[in-house]
Design a protein around this motif. Structure first.
Motif, short mmCIF file in Angstrom:
data_model
loop_
_atom_site.label_atom_id
_atom_site.label_comp_id
_atom_site.label_asym_id
_atom_site.label_seq_id
_atom_site.Cartn_x
_atom_site.Cartn_y
_atom_site.Cartn_z
N ALA A 140 -77.43 -46.29 80.92
CA ALA A 140 -77.78 -45.56 79.69
C ALA A 140 -76.59 -44.77 79.18
N VAL A 141 -75.86 -44.13 80.10
CA VAL A 141 -74.67 -43.36 79.71
C VAL A 141 -73.62 -44.27 79.11
N LEU A 142 -73.43 -45.45 79.72
CA LEU A 142 -72.45 -46.41 79.21
C LEU A 142 -72.78 -46.86 77.80
N LEU A 143 -74.06 -47.12 77.55
CA LEU A 143 -74.49 -47.54 76.21
C LEU A 143 -74.27 -46.43 75.19
N LEU A 144 -74.54 -45.20 75.59
CA LEU A 144 -74.32 -44.07 74.69
C LEU A 144 -72.85 -43.90 74.35
N LEU A 145 -71.98 -44.07 75.36
CA LEU A 145 -70.55 -43.97 75.12
C LEU A 145 -70.06 -45.08 74.21
N LEU A 146 -70.59 -46.29 74.43
CA LEU A 146 -70.20 -47.41 73.58
C LEU A 146 -70.61 -47.17 72.14
N PHE A 147 -71.82 -46.65 71.95
CA PHE A 147 -72.30 -46.35 70.61
C PHE A 147 -71.43 -45.27 69.96
N ALA A 148 -71.04 -44.28 70.76
CA ALA A 148 -70.22 -43.19 70.24
C ALA A 148 -68.86 -43.70 69.78
N VAL A 149 -68.28 -44.64 70.55
CA VAL A 149 -66.98 -45.19 70.19
C VAL A 149 -67.07 -45.97 68.88
N VAL A 150 -68.10 -46.82 68.77
CA VAL A 150 -68.28 -47.61 67.55
C VAL A 150 -68.50 -46.70 66.36
N PHE A 151 -69.35 -45.68 66.55
CA PHE A 151 -69.67 -44.76 65.47
C PHE A 151 -68.43 -43.98 65.04
N ALA A 152 -67.60 -43.61 66.04
CA ALA A 152 -66.41 -42.84 65.73
C ALA A 152 -65.41 -43.66 64.94
N GLN A 153 -65.39 -44.98 65.13
CA GLN A 153 -64.45 -45.84 64.43
C GLN A 153 -64.88 -46.10 62.99
N ALA A 154 -66.14 -45.85 62.68
CA ALA A 154 -66.64 -46.07 61.33
C ALA A 154 -66.21 -44.93 60.42
N GLU A 155 -65.80 -45.28 59.21
CA GLU A 155 -65.39 -44.29 58.22
C GLU A 155 -66.61 -43.82 57.43
N SER A 156 -66.73 -42.52 57.29
CA SER A 156 -67.80 -41.95 56.48
C SER A 156 -67.29 -41.76 55.06
N ILE A 157 -67.96 -42.41 54.10
CA ILE A 157 -67.52 -42.37 52.70
C ILE A 157 -68.71 -42.04 51.82
N THR A 158 -68.47 -41.21 50.83
CA THR A 158 -69.50 -40.87 49.85
C THR A 158 -69.29 -41.69 48.58
N VAL A 159 -70.32 -42.40 48.16
CA VAL A 159 -70.26 -43.21 46.95
C VAL A 159 -70.88 -42.42 45.80
N LEU A 160 -70.11 -42.23 44.73
CA LEU A 160 -70.59 -41.54 43.53
C LEU A 160 -70.97 -42.60 42.50
N ASN A 161 -72.22 -42.66 42.13
CA ASN A 161 -72.69 -43.67 41.18
C ASN A 161 -72.59 -43.14 39.75
N ARG A 162 -71.68 -43.74 38.98
CA ARG A 162 -71.51 -43.37 37.57
C ARG A 162 -71.61 -44.62 36.69
N THR A 163 -72.44 -45.58 37.12
CA THR A 163 -72.54 -46.85 36.40
C THR A 163 -73.51 -46.80 35.22
N GLY A 164 -74.41 -45.83 35.23
CA GLY A 164 -75.46 -45.79 34.22
C GLY A 164 -76.73 -46.47 34.69
N ARG A 165 -76.69 -47.05 35.89
CA ARG A 165 -77.85 -47.72 36.47
C ARG A 165 -77.99 -47.33 37.94
N SER A 166 -79.13 -47.67 38.51
CA SER A 166 -79.36 -47.39 39.92
C SER A 166 -78.75 -48.48 40.78
N ILE A 167 -78.09 -48.09 41.86
CA ILE A 167 -77.51 -49.04 42.80
C ILE A 167 -78.50 -49.26 43.93
N GLU A 168 -78.82 -50.54 44.20
CA GLU A 168 -79.82 -50.86 45.21
C GLU A 168 -79.23 -51.49 46.46
#
Length: 205
Positions: A9-37
């Motif tokens: 269980a600890v190994l799986l948590l560490l693996l998840f943490a590594v993958v999550f840490a490598q992911a970039e957190s980005i905020t998308v600002l929608n200015r298209t005039g329509r809803s993005i789905e």
């Protein structure tokens, strides 16, 4: 047994943490005039889009949402709005501000005439009534539902339909059933370019 399960269980948590840490957190600002789905991304070297990054979520115009992206840069990002139109960003690197602004200038030209909904006129020049009409994207082995919905298209008649299509897909195979001398025959018209505003003339040749 308990120790083994605990360490697993600890190994799986560490693996998840590594993958999550490598992911970039980005905020998308929608200015298209329509809803993005839908938001999808493809990492450098990939030739297909990934899964939806905002499942069961919609970003209204003027709103923002956070997404996580992993994989080699530069990325490509695809956005699909509530009308089926497509917006694409190429050569995307993690922004210093952590934000990406999406506007109407990012609308893919292809989506203007190859969106999810297309207004198409069908003209019957077969000499006989057409009682059924089905479409299938080229390469797809399954036919869609009857476009005529049980209402025959008489010879010489034309009718305009609002068709549901795969965004960005142009080529479709058409299959139609007509009745001649009380006998039903099936015809196919392969690789028809189906764009918004297209006029498709069906013949029995």
């Amino acid at each position: 047994m308990f120790k083994r399960s605990f360490f697993l269980a600890v190994l799986l948590l560490l693996l998840f943490a590594v993958v999550f840490a490598q992911a970039e957190s980005i905020t998308v600002l929608n200015r298209t005039g329509r809803s993005i789905e839908i938001i999808q991304h493809a990492s450098s070297g990939e030739n297909q889009w990934g899964e939806d990054l905002i499942p069961e979520q919609t970003i209204a115009d003027g709103q923002s949402a956070g997404i996580y992206i992993s994989g080699p840069v530069p990325w490509s990002l695809r956005f699909i709005d509530s009308s089926g139109d497509i917006y694409v960003l190429y050569e995307v690197f993690p922004p210093a501000s952590g934000k990406i602004r999406l506007g109407p200038e990012h609308l893919a030209r292809l989506s203007v005439f190859a969106g999810a909904r297309r207004r198409v006129q069908i003209v019957n020049r077969t000499g006989f009534p057409i009682i059924a009409l089905q479409l299938s994207a080229v390469g797809n082995s399954e036919w869609g539902e009857d476009v005529l919905n049980g209402q025959p298209l008489r010879d010489g008649e034309s009718r305009t339909f609002q068709l549901e299509a795969l965004p960005g897909t142009l080529n479709y195979d058409l299959r139609f059933n007509l009745v001649a001398e009380s006998r039903e025959s099936v015809y196919e018209k392969p690789a028809v370019i189906l764009t918004n505003g297209a006029v498709i003339v069906l013949t029995a040749h």
